[in-house]
Scaffold this motif. Structure first.
Motif, PDB file in Angstrom:
ATOM      1  N   SER B  66      22.352  21.830  -5.082  1.00 23.70           N
ATOM      2  CA  SER B  66      20.965  21.361  -5.206  1.00 23.70           C
ATOM      3  C   SER B  66      20.807  20.521  -6.479  1.00 23.70           C
ATOM      4  CB  SER B  66      20.017  22.550  -5.291  1.00 23.70           C
ATOM      5  OG  SER B  66      20.215  23.397  -4.189  1.00 23.70           O
ATOM      6  N   GLU B  67      19.789  19.677  -6.502  1.00 21.55           N
ATOM      7  CA  GLU B  67      19.516  18.865  -7.673  1.00 21.55           C
ATOM      8  C   GLU B  67      18.959  19.750  -8.793  1.00 21.55           C
ATOM      9  OE1 GLU B  67      18.075  18.288  -4.732  1.00 21.55           O
ATOM     10  OE2 GLU B  67      19.123  16.516  -3.989  1.00 21.55           O
ATOM     11  N   PRO B  68      19.248  19.388 -10.045  1.00 21.16           N
ATOM     12  CA  PRO B  68      18.742  20.190 -11.156  1.00 21.16           C
ATOM     13  C   PRO B  68      17.271  19.893 -11.487  1.00 21.16           C
ATOM     14  CG  PRO B  68      20.110  18.408 -11.978  1.00 21.16           C
ATOM     15  CD  PRO B  68      20.181  18.355 -10.480  1.00 21.16           C
ATOM     16  N   TYR B  69      16.712  18.872 -10.859  1.00 21.85           N
ATOM     17  CA  TYR B  69      15.292  18.560 -11.124  1.00 21.85           C
ATOM     18  C   TYR B  69      14.451  19.080  -9.970  1.00 21.85           C
ATOM     19  CZ  TYR B  69      17.239  14.615  -8.534  1.00 21.85           C
ATOM     20  OH  TYR B  69      17.921  13.863  -7.628  1.00 21.85           O
ATOM     21  N   ILE B 204       2.193   8.550 -18.159  1.00 22.08           N
ATOM     22  CA  ILE B 204       3.280   8.161 -19.063  1.00 22.08           C
ATOM     23  C   ILE B 204       4.226   7.249 -18.298  1.00 22.08           C
ATOM     24  CG2 ILE B 204       5.153   8.990 -20.567  1.00 22.08           C
ATOM     25  CD1 ILE B 204       2.593  10.324 -21.347  1.00 22.08           C
ATOM     26  N   LEU B 205       4.547   6.099 -18.875  1.00 20.97           N
ATOM     27  CA  LEU B 205       5.572   5.231 -18.293  1.00 20.97           C
ATOM     28  C   LEU B 205       6.862   5.496 -19.055  1.00 20.97           C
ATOM     29  CD1 LEU B 205       5.341   1.629 -17.090  1.00 20.97           C
ATOM     30  CD2 LEU B 205       7.011   2.130 -18.871  1.00 20.97           C
ATOM     31  N   LEU B 206       7.878   5.974 -18.314  1.00 22.81           N
ATOM     32  CA  LEU B 206       9.137   6.381 -18.925  1.00 22.81           C
ATOM     33  C   LEU B 206      10.211   5.349 -18.632  1.00 22.81           C
ATOM     34  CD1 LEU B 206      10.846   8.640 -20.338  1.00 22.81           C
ATOM     35  CD2 LEU B 206      11.338   9.506 -18.040  1.00 22.81           C
ATOM     36  N   LYS B 207      10.634   4.634 -19.658  1.00 18.81           N
ATOM     37  CA  LYS B 207      11.683   3.642 -19.453  1.00 18.81           C
ATOM     38  C   LYS B 207      13.034   4.337 -19.367  1.00 18.81           C
ATOM     39  CE  LYS B 207       9.860  -0.722 -20.787  1.00 18.81           C
ATOM     40  NZ  LYS B 207      10.243  -2.001 -21.424  1.00 18.81           N
ATOM     41  N   ARG B 208      13.916   3.744 -18.577  1.00 22.23           N
ATOM     42  CA  ARG B 208      15.265   4.270 -18.447  1.00 22.23           C
ATOM     43  C   ARG B 208      16.076   3.934 -19.706  1.00 22.23           C
ATOM     44  NH1 ARG B 208      19.444   2.379 -13.670  1.00 22.23           N
ATOM     45  NH2 ARG B 208      21.046   3.943 -13.995  1.00 22.23           N
ATOM     46  N   GLY B 209      16.821   4.901 -20.204  1.00 25.85           N
ATOM     47  CA  GLY B 209      17.710   4.644 -21.337  1.00 25.85           C
ATOM     48  C   GLY B 209      18.794   3.655 -20.959  1.00 25.85           C
ATOM     49  N   MET B 219      15.719  13.871 -15.120  1.00 24.06           N
ATOM     50  CA  MET B 219      15.565  15.092 -15.917  1.00 24.06           C
ATOM     51  C   MET B 219      14.597  14.866 -17.072  1.00 24.06           C
ATOM     52  SD  MET B 219      17.184  17.415 -14.366  1.00 24.06           S
ATOM     53  CE  MET B 219      17.096  18.764 -15.539  1.00 24.06           C
ATOM     54  N   SER B 220      14.593  13.656 -17.619  1.00 24.65           N
ATOM     55  CA  SER B 220      13.614  13.356 -18.670  1.00 24.65           C
ATOM     56  C   SER B 220      12.200  13.316 -18.085  1.00 24.65           C
ATOM     57  CB  SER B 220      13.963  12.038 -19.374  1.00 24.65           C
ATOM     58  OG  SER B 220      15.083  12.221 -20.212  1.00 24.65           O
ATOM     59  N   ALA B 221      12.079  12.794 -16.867  1.00 26.71           N
ATOM     60  CA  ALA B 221      10.776  12.839 -16.193  1.00 26.71           C
ATOM     61  C   ALA B 221      10.381  14.292 -15.921  1.00 26.71           C
ATOM     62  CB  ALA B 221      10.837  12.040 -14.887  1.00 26.71           C
ATOM     63  N   GLU B 222      11.380  15.112 -15.621  1.00 32.12           N
ATOM     64  CA  GLU B 222      11.113  16.536 -15.403  1.00 32.12           C
ATOM     65  C   GLU B 222      10.551  17.178 -16.679  1.00 32.12           C
ATOM     66  OE1 GLU B 222      11.830  17.873 -12.329  1.00 32.12           O
ATOM     67  OE2 GLU B 222      11.485  20.001 -12.734  1.00 32.12           O
ATOM     68  N   TYR B 223      11.102  16.791 -17.830  1.00 30.26           N
ATOM     69  CA  TYR B 223      10.533  17.250 -19.109  1.00 30.26           C
ATOM     70  C   TYR B 223       9.055  16.875 -19.195  1.00 30.26           C
ATOM     71  CZ  TYR B 223      14.387  18.861 -22.193  1.00 30.26           C
ATOM     72  OH  TYR B 223      15.373  19.584 -22.805  1.00 30.26           O
ATOM     73  N   LEU B 224       8.754  15.624 -18.827  1.00 34.16           N
ATOM     74  CA  LEU B 224       7.363  15.155 -18.931  1.00 34.16           C
ATOM     75  C   LEU B 224       6.446  15.918 -17.986  1.00 34.16           C
ATOM     76  CD1 LEU B 224       7.912  11.301 -19.275  1.00 34.16           C
ATOM     77  CD2 LEU B 224       6.916  12.829 -21.001  1.00 34.16           C
ATOM     78  N   MET B 225       6.976  16.363 -16.846  1.00 32.76           N
ATOM     79  CA  MET B 225       6.160  17.092 -15.879  1.00 32.76           C
ATOM     80  C   MET B 225       6.156  18.595 -16.155  1.00 32.76           C
ATOM     81  SD  MET B 225       6.834  15.167 -12.219  1.00 32.76           S
ATOM     82  CE  MET B 225       5.379  15.924 -11.453  1.00 32.76           C
ATOM     83  N   SER B 226       7.037  19.030 -17.054  1.00 28.63           N
ATOM     84  CA  SER B 226       7.267  20.475 -17.148  1.00 28.63           C
ATOM     85  C   SER B 226       6.065  21.269 -17.659  1.00 28.63           C
ATOM     86  CB  SER B 226       8.501  20.757 -18.015  1.00 28.63           C
ATOM     87  OG  SER B 226       8.260  20.334 -19.346  1.00 28.63           O
ATOM     88  N   ASN B 231       1.413  12.572 -13.890  1.00 30.77           N
ATOM     89  CA  ASN B 231       1.280  11.121 -13.736  1.00 30.77           C
ATOM     90  C   ASN B 231       2.380  10.370 -14.480  1.00 30.77           C
ATOM     91  OD1 ASN B 231      -1.068  11.237 -12.100  1.00 30.77           O
ATOM     92  ND2 ASN B 231      -2.209  11.847 -13.925  1.00 30.77           N
ATOM     93  N   ILE B 232       3.568  10.473 -13.922  1.00 28.18           N
ATOM     94  CA  ILE B 232       4.712   9.861 -14.567  1.00 28.18           C
ATOM     95  C   ILE B 232       5.135   8.626 -13.768  1.00 28.18           C
ATOM     96  CG2 ILE B 232       7.046  10.277 -15.475  1.00 28.18           C
ATOM     97  CD1 ILE B 232       4.763  12.173 -16.520  1.00 28.18           C
ATOM     98  N   ILE B 233       5.389   7.548 -14.482  1.00 25.10           N
ATOM     99  CA  ILE B 233       5.837   6.291 -13.876  1.00 25.10           C
ATOM    100  C   ILE B 233       7.233   5.993 -14.420  1.00 25.10           C
ATOM    101  CG2 ILE B 233       5.357   3.807 -13.650  1.00 25.10           C
ATOM    102  CD1 ILE B 233       2.396   4.644 -14.607  1.00 25.10           C
ATOM    103  N   LEU B 234       8.161   5.677 -13.534  1.00 22.80           N
ATOM    104  CA  LEU B 234       9.524   5.337 -13.966  1.00 22.80           C
ATOM    105  C   LEU B 234       9.645   3.827 -14.112  1.00 22.80           C
ATOM    106  CD1 LEU B 234      11.333   7.744 -11.494  1.00 22.80           C
ATOM    107  CD2 LEU B 234      11.021   8.108 -13.949  1.00 22.80           C
ATOM    108  N   CYS B 235      10.314   3.388 -15.154  1.00 23.06           N
ATOM    109  CA  CYS B 235      10.453   1.941 -15.359  1.00 23.06           C
ATOM    110  C   CYS B 235      11.905   1.572 -15.645  1.00 23.06           C
ATOM    111  CB  CYS B 235       9.549   1.483 -16.504  1.00 23.06           C
ATOM    112  SG  CYS B 235       9.689  -0.289 -16.842  1.00 23.06           S
TER     113      CYS B 235
END
Lengths: 338, 338, 338, 338
Positions: B66-69, B204-209, B219-226, B231-235
């Motif tokens: 299973s996925e860790p997120y 929050i708009l989360l840019k990819r490293g 997983m970083s988005a998971e931190y933001l949702m934790s 309302n997380i946006i991936l960029c």
């Protein structure tokens, strides 16, 4: 700086550009080539914004002649920086600095035992994480302030100076008696943290980011030195490449390349690079033979019960043999190789 | 989880390992292969520390099933997350979100004009950096709180919601009226920042490293949702590869891959990926045709005078044409492609 | 092999799939997890096409348990392969193999002098390129057959065995008296060449491709062994990463990782990895300390006049000092490290 | 060319160097900067060996001003190259070239059906592999000459021109009636093959190597053009990066970047880039919107039974819908976007 002009730039456009550049106090040396024109700029270019030049519609490319880092640059500071912490001498080539300890601080008993073990093995600095950067929010995040407390007890009992990672400026007060602060790979370009740490007077160990170039790494060290902190240690811990057979690819070339570019000491962390305990020894040996100033290795009394990074941790008995071998190898290289 | 046992593990060792695993409430399914033994673990493995298993001396490899997120996982949340800010609708596929503005806020006049320009062009959100992450400590670091002030004036004058990057938690009070907070690529794994932002109720708009895998990014988005922020946006803004012909390599595949893995909206930033203004249009078109929920583009009234990232900025007139084209292309794709 | 089934696979679909797999002579071990079903396949999976399984609409993922390489695998052949050519012993750990010579053969006088020089320095094998793979069609392409002729004269005069790169099968007749054939990094997956070379009875040195994983590299060695050639030497020469401060990134971890996976000897080429002569020494030392079976180094009597790869070549006098140091270091490591 | 001299170069050393360079017919433009001296060389530098300059002990760095490729360079040939094969028009922007067919040719029935299917869907060129480059020597290697025979029958029956990969010069006679020869990613720097193919008068489709820079790719195209072949097609098929969530990372930026650098047509292969059939559509759409001249897609009548690359193949019915959509999208972009 050297500007490559775009094809078809007119004489009038060149003239206007040159006047603009001369107004910045620079001398202009245009070279009309067969296919293209390039322009050399002479003078103090530290005030010239390379971004602006690149955005100029006449500009095809801008290249630097001088490095953008100053305080970390060996050209400005030819002698090696040597940092002394407890019995450790970091930099300068005469001694090998051995840093060892668990990935994360787990208990009083663990730290007491491990500190005694790594000291007996010859390590001069004790490492241990209290605040842990973990990819997953569901993973063990470290003991926090209590972890620092346990580290300080181990410091007192063993007499070893300690190093621990700081992730958040708000935690700085806890680090008052920590001897060396570590900035982790994931925070190498956390500029707010770097700026704040450049104002304190403790040594900082700066890990290389997973995809940071030598220049970016040195620029982050420049941030740390920009407010007067002179005790910066660089730590290579593996970079991210296409190869998945190791967790990261240890960039052993970083040692001789940085040796030329900077006066700062360079430490290798083979544990994080490899991700597997049976690769730690050969990588540590390679690091010493390539001229590293020290080696930071994870040691755990019971790797399979470790709360973090067990697979890459050595048993104290393994570490003891390795530390002795690395010291012997360092002495051999120092005394016999040119 | 699936454990691959090392060659030569004895029956007695297996028995001991299985008992240990059963004590964690898991059911054990060993499969004795011709060359190797693998063990399937069934039950709630969320409490099983994969690190500990990997550090076990009997273990050759451990793989997840299973996925860790969890919270960001589309399996847990099949419908698209749709975020509404002002007139913008981010996610869901019906509309294309257009975010535009300068790399960094420079002056009142600049922001007033640019806000009017990008609004006229059809952008629904205004971007602008007040706190700037710069590789060099000697580069312009942004106007700071004054920059936020200018952004807020432009917001008021134009009616456009605003997005700006936060680099340091200590600056959070300045962001009270900022509509969307951006976490930059270099802070994608600044976990202290992520944890704090997961407690606020703004998008929050989360840019990819630069070298972050899809899984690490999620997983970083998971931190933001934790802690409840939904309302997380991936960029996606380009990853670091061996190719130096572009500043970064835009990973266009991120759009369809993430669409399968997560319900969160996905925005593309072609300006930072390319680093050159003449690549912005084709990359933006590709992003729309590949199904992006929006496009964030740098626009500057006078790119060659920009204090930051001028080479990749579009003139407002160029942006105006591009924005119209992207909307048309989005509508065409939505209505004609399957 | 382990198959991860997609969510929502029905009992009937599973039954049909299992019957299909059993028809291949495999035993089926399904494990019904909380979220997903995985299936272990036991039996001779060498006939199972992993591609077909992955293309099955019920399949989310297929993972191997056993390695896809057989003849190069240390599990099938636990003792080190040791190759003897002239006075050189390649593999086994007792001796260090030193290969040296110019990037490309240029003249009779050059080869005669260099052969004598590197022999005096302790090298056991002479290298020299007659057919050169060059990025540009306008660059010097090597002397071709005449270059081989000059190599053979140098072999005769010095008594050193020789190694040279073969790029085209049509050139094979010229290599009759060449002792070791080299397959270059750019041809590592030139399968037509590999198949043909697997039928000859000379040692082959196989360079790692610039972006080849350990597994791909070993699979190419498997090609070379597939028709009976048992004398394969692996040569790490740097991989391509994001870092541009060195020409390639020497992957020092390849030594211990491959040592575990294969019985074949492993040679390091620090000259091509670094691209700069002043990095050759530290990288060569690292290679020896990490356990390499040998080191191949470019030496040129007049590097600044070299027709190829001058920047990375050592003067014979420098090489002489380095070779002595590497032998001392190898003996020290062999006798003192565990 | 621009030479950066090392610190501390004396006036006498400079003088000697300049005389040496002037003897090559170059004009010397030294610029004495505050920290360093750089030297611009003006004249015909095509005869200057950049390697020699870099090996000069006075030289810190040498950079080119002009590109090393000539015949593929758009500066030498401003108009797009347009290649016509059967009904296909490759290059020039007016039409979208659609190439489709199975990864490998398997049977007469398969090829007959698939050729009819892809022709009905609108493809203008039929692809199919007879000689297959496979990582493993134990995998299906293609039908060889029999495969070419089947392709030719399908060509005759359908009227579609065909493209197939050549891996070995010795196979060239089999390709007499093949319309376009493909050079695969693993052979992009098989210079012996490139040189030979530059002498024939058929179009060559040159795939980008997994870790090839734009410049290296163009230099390989330069090899193909160096003996007069003018019909070269570039094909981007994904590059190798750290991301393992896709088989390769499709470098969509290659389209606009190469459009500026070269006049040659650019085709995208989304099937190999993605490695998964459900990513093919979004990537193909992105390619068209970014300005690709064509798209090559794998289609198989029964993907789960395919002998090669089944996971990334589309069913003919899926391809039919996609091809129609791509043509519509191409027409929309051509007619509506600026």
């Amino acid at each position: 700086m050297i500007i490559h002009l775009k094809d078809g730039t007119s004489e009038q456009e060149k003239k206007a550009l040159f006047e603009e550049l001369e107004a910045l106090g620079l001398m202009i040396h245009p070279i009309e080539g067969v296919e293209r024109t390039v322009v050399g700029l002479v003078g103090d270019t530290s005030n010239v914004d390379i971004n602006r030049l690149q955005a100029n519609p006449l500009t095809a490319k801008v290249t630097r002649v001088s490095e953008p880092y100053k305080r970390v640059n060996r050209r400005m500071h030819p002698e090696d920086t040597v940092i002394r912490v407890g019995d450790a001498v970091i930099g300068g080539g005469d001694q090998l600095c051995l840093i060892a300890g668990p990935c994360s601080v787990e208990s009083k008993e663990q730290m007491r035992t491990l500190a005694a073990d790594v000291k007996a093995a010859g390590a001069q600095i004790l490492r241990g994480g209290a605040f842990k950067p973990r990819t997953s929010p569901y993973a063990f995040q470290g003991l926090g302030p209590d972890g620092i407390e346990l580290l300080l007890e181990a410091k007192k009992a063993s007499g070893l100076p300690i190093i621990s990672e700081i992730m958040d400026l708000a935690d700085l007060p806890y680090f008052e008696e920590v001897d060396i602060l570590q900035v982790g790979a994931r925070n190498m370009q956390n500029f707010a943290l770097l700026k704040a740490l450049s104002k304190i007077d403790k040594p900082i160990l700066l890990k290389r980011g997973l995809a940071a170039t030598y220049e970016e790494w040195l620029m982050s060290a420049e941030y740390l030195m920009s407010n007067g902190n002179e005790n910066i240690i660089l730590c290579e811990r593996g970079i991210r490449t296409f190869e998945t057979g190791t967790r990261n690819t240890l960039d052993i070339s970083a040692i001789p390349v940085l040796r030329q570019k900077t006066h700062l000491p360079i430490i290798i962390d083979p544990s994080h690079a490899a991700g597997k305990h049976d690769l730690v020894r050969p990588l540590a040996q390679a690091a010493v033979a390539a001229g590293a100033d020290g080696v930071m290795i994870e040691v755990h009394n019971d790797p399979e019960k470790a709360l973090c990074d067990g697979p890459q941790s050595l048993h104290p008995s393994e570490y003891s043999r390795l530390a002795a071998d690395l010291k012997g190898l360092h002495a051999y290289c120092r005394d016999h190789l040119r």
